[in-house]
Design a protein around this motif. Structure first.
Motif, PDB file in Angstrom:
ATOM      1  N   VAL A  62       1.654   9.169   1.751  1.00  0.00           N
ATOM      2  CA  VAL A  62       1.012   8.487   2.874  1.00  0.00           C
ATOM      3  C   VAL A  62      -0.478   8.476   2.588  1.00  0.00           C
ATOM      4  O   VAL A  62      -1.055   9.502   2.231  1.00  0.00           O
ATOM      5  CB  VAL A  62       1.280   9.223   4.210  1.00  0.00           C
ATOM      6  N   THR A  63      -1.106   7.321   2.748  1.00  0.00           N
ATOM      7  CA  THR A  63      -2.545   7.226   2.539  1.00  0.00           C
ATOM      8  C   THR A  63      -3.265   7.659   3.813  1.00  0.00           C
ATOM      9  O   THR A  63      -2.648   7.825   4.868  1.00  0.00           O
ATOM     10  CB  THR A  63      -2.971   5.793   2.188  1.00  0.00           C
ATOM     11  N   ILE A  64      -4.588   7.808   3.727  1.00  0.00           N
ATOM     12  CA  ILE A  64      -5.349   8.209   4.906  1.00  0.00           C
ATOM     13  C   ILE A  64      -5.341   7.115   5.964  1.00  0.00           C
ATOM     14  O   ILE A  64      -5.607   7.380   7.126  1.00  0.00           O
ATOM     15  CB  ILE A  64      -6.797   8.592   4.541  1.00  0.00           C
ATOM     16  N   GLY A  66      -2.569   5.550   6.731  1.00  0.00           N
ATOM     17  CA  GLY A  66      -1.235   5.551   7.322  1.00  0.00           C
ATOM     18  C   GLY A  66      -0.231   4.682   6.578  1.00  0.00           C
ATOM     19  O   GLY A  66       0.864   4.449   7.077  1.00  0.00           O
ATOM     20  N   LEU A  67      -0.553   4.208   5.391  1.00  0.00           N
ATOM     21  CA  LEU A  67       0.335   3.349   4.617  1.00  0.00           C
ATOM     22  C   LEU A  67       1.268   4.210   3.773  1.00  0.00           C
ATOM     23  O   LEU A  67       0.810   5.071   3.026  1.00  0.00           O
ATOM     24  CB  LEU A  67      -0.488   2.426   3.714  1.00  0.00           C
ATOM     25  N   TYR A  68       2.577   3.975   3.919  1.00  0.00           N
ATOM     26  CA  TYR A  68       3.566   4.697   3.134  1.00  0.00           C
ATOM     27  C   TYR A  68       3.827   3.924   1.851  1.00  0.00           C
ATOM     28  O   TYR A  68       3.885   2.698   1.863  1.00  0.00           O
ATOM     29  CB  TYR A  68       4.887   4.829   3.911  1.00  0.00           C
ATOM     30  N   GLY A  69       4.012   4.642   0.758  1.00  0.00           N
ATOM     31  CA  GLY A  69       4.291   3.981  -0.508  1.00  0.00           C
ATOM     32  C   GLY A  69       4.848   4.963  -1.518  1.00  0.00           C
ATOM     33  O   GLY A  69       4.858   6.179  -1.307  1.00  0.00           O
ATOM     34  N   THR A  70       5.328   4.401  -2.623  1.00  0.00           N
ATOM     35  CA  THR A  70       5.870   5.194  -3.709  1.00  0.00           C
ATOM     36  C   THR A  70       4.951   5.059  -4.912  1.00  0.00           C
ATOM     37  O   THR A  70       4.560   3.954  -5.273  1.00  0.00           O
ATOM     38  CB  THR A  70       7.287   4.705  -4.082  1.00  0.00           C
ATOM     39  N   VAL A  71       4.611   6.164  -5.531  1.00  0.00           N
ATOM     40  CA  VAL A  71       3.713   6.151  -6.680  1.00  0.00           C
ATOM     41  C   VAL A  71       4.446   5.534  -7.867  1.00  0.00           C
ATOM     42  O   VAL A  71       5.532   5.973  -8.241  1.00  0.00           O
ATOM     43  CB  VAL A  71       3.244   7.583  -7.025  1.00  0.00           C
ATOM     44  N   THR A  72       3.840   4.479  -8.450  1.00  0.00           N
ATOM     45  CA  THR A  72       4.420   3.845  -9.627  1.00  0.00           C
ATOM     46  C   THR A  72       3.554   4.037 -10.858  1.00  0.00           C
ATOM     47  O   THR A  72       4.003   3.768 -11.972  1.00  0.00           O
ATOM     48  CB  THR A  72       4.635   2.326  -9.397  1.00  0.00           C
ATOM     49  N   GLY A  73       2.328   4.479 -10.670  1.00  0.00           N
ATOM     50  CA  GLY A  73       1.446   4.726 -11.803  1.00  0.00           C
ATOM     51  C   GLY A  73       0.316   5.645 -11.398  1.00  0.00           C
ATOM     52  O   GLY A  73      -0.149   5.615 -10.267  1.00  0.00           O
ATOM     53  N   ALA A  97      -3.315  11.054   1.580  1.00  0.00           N
ATOM     54  CA  ALA A  97      -3.421  12.126   2.577  1.00  0.00           C
ATOM     55  C   ALA A  97      -2.387  13.219   2.354  1.00  0.00           C
ATOM     56  O   ALA A  97      -2.699  14.404   2.435  1.00  0.00           O
ATOM     57  CB  ALA A  97      -3.273  11.551   3.982  1.00  0.00           C
ATOM     58  N   ARG A  98      -1.142  12.826   2.081  1.00  0.00           N
ATOM     59  CA  ARG A  98      -0.106  13.843   1.890  1.00  0.00           C
ATOM     60  C   ARG A  98       1.072  13.256   1.136  1.00  0.00           C
ATOM     61  O   ARG A  98       1.243  12.036   1.072  1.00  0.00           O
ATOM     62  CB  ARG A  98       0.359  14.428   3.219  1.00  0.00           C
TER      63      ARG A  98
END
Length: 120
Positions: A62-64, A66-73, A97-98
């Motif tokens: 989760v970014t600061i 509030g965007l959820y995503g999956t690390v691809t690189g 963020a976490r």
């Protein structure tokens, strides 16, 4: 005039330990501020830096903002996130963020070679 100078002199030299008390109060105040505010903030910053340096491909974050995503690189200063199928965005590492779900690195499998029977 002699009498007023005596009164002022007596008032100024009244407390022997009076000069030490304000210094102790200021030192105590700084000590309390250090243990209640500065030290915990340093600990949180250290934990955040450790989390951001341990990011790996496949981690859900989760970014600061509030965007959820999956690390691809992962690069030195940036992280590439997939926020929707086929949509990738680049973020600075401190913007993470976490970690919601960490993908564990696969353990290295030990390859054992079986000895071939010796033909005599």
């Amino acid at each position: 005039m002699g009498r007023s100078t005596t009164v002022l002199y007596a008032a100024a030299s009244g407390g022997g330990a009076g000069g030490l008390t304000p210094i102790l109060m200021i030192a105590l105040l700084f000590g309390v501020m250090y243990f209640m505010m500065i030290r915990p903030q340093q600990k949180r910053r250290r934990e955040a830096e450790q989390m951001q340096s341990a990011l790996g491909v496949g981690d859900e974050v989760v970014t600061i903002g509030g965007l959820y995503g999956t690390v691809t690189g992962v690069e030195d200063e940036t992280v590439l996130l997939e926020v929707a199928p086929g949509v990738q965005t680049r973020y600075a590492r401190p913007a993470i963020a976490r970690v919601v779900k960490r993908v564990e690195a696969p353990e290295a499998e030990t390859i054992t070679e079986e000895a071939e029977p010796v033909k005599e």
